[in-house]
Write a protein that holds these residues in place. Structure first.
Motif, PDB file in Angstrom:
ATOM      1  N   LEU A   5     -33.375 -10.486  15.517  1.00  0.00           N
ATOM      2  CA  LEU A   5     -33.783 -11.440  14.498  1.00  0.00           C
ATOM      3  C   LEU A   5     -33.058 -12.770  14.670  1.00  0.00           C
ATOM      4  O   LEU A   5     -33.671 -13.840  14.573  1.00  0.00           O
ATOM      5  CB  LEU A   5     -33.510 -10.873  13.105  1.00  0.00           C
ATOM      6  CG  LEU A   5     -33.943 -11.713  11.917  1.00  0.00           C
ATOM      7  CD1 LEU A   5     -35.445 -11.980  11.959  1.00  0.00           C
ATOM      8  CD2 LEU A   5     -33.579 -11.013  10.619  1.00  0.00           C
ATOM      9  N   GLU A  10     -30.773  -6.817  13.945  1.00  0.00           N
ATOM     10  CA  GLU A  10     -30.187  -8.074  13.478  1.00  0.00           C
ATOM     11  C   GLU A  10     -30.014  -9.048  14.635  1.00  0.00           C
ATOM     12  O   GLU A  10     -30.278 -10.246  14.495  1.00  0.00           O
ATOM     13  CB  GLU A  10     -28.839  -7.814  12.809  1.00  0.00           C
ATOM     14  CG  GLU A  10     -28.953  -7.198  11.435  1.00  0.00           C
ATOM     15  CD  GLU A  10     -27.610  -6.841  10.825  1.00  0.00           C
ATOM     16  OE1 GLU A  10     -26.566  -6.990  11.499  1.00  0.00           O
ATOM     17  OE2 GLU A  10     -27.609  -6.397   9.663  1.00  0.00           O
ATOM     18  N   ASP A  28     -34.766 -16.339  15.382  1.00  0.00           N
ATOM     19  CA  ASP A  28     -34.481 -17.481  14.512  1.00  0.00           C
ATOM     20  C   ASP A  28     -34.080 -18.703  15.332  1.00  0.00           C
ATOM     21  O   ASP A  28     -34.500 -19.826  15.039  1.00  0.00           O
ATOM     22  CB  ASP A  28     -33.384 -17.149  13.498  1.00  0.00           C
ATOM     23  CG  ASP A  28     -33.874 -16.277  12.354  1.00  0.00           C
ATOM     24  OD1 ASP A  28     -35.106 -16.163  12.162  1.00  0.00           O
ATOM     25  OD2 ASP A  28     -33.016 -15.701  11.656  1.00  0.00           O
TER      26      ASP A  28
END
Length: 60
Positions: A36, A33, A40
């Motif tokens: 990610l 996470e 992003d």
């Protein structure tokens, strides 16, 4: 898995292998996470740069 076993031993937790796998998977999920989220942010920054460049090209 080794890391999870070490943490369990150091903390004095008596866990069977299934529980250790669950803890290990949670740790992996958190790491994924975070990666990610970092990716992003990079994508958002690149999108901003592209928009600025398009404005500059259209303005000329």
């Amino acid at each position: 898995m080794e890391f999870t076993k070490e943490v369990a031993q150091k903390s004095g937790i008596d866990m069977d292998d299934e529980e250790l796998y669950a803890v290990g998977n949670m740790i992996k999920e958190i790491k994924l996470e975070r990666k990610l989220e970092e990716k992003d942010k990079i994508i958002e920054e690149r999108d901003k740069i592209i928009k600025r460049m398009k404005k500059q090209l259209n303005g000329k």
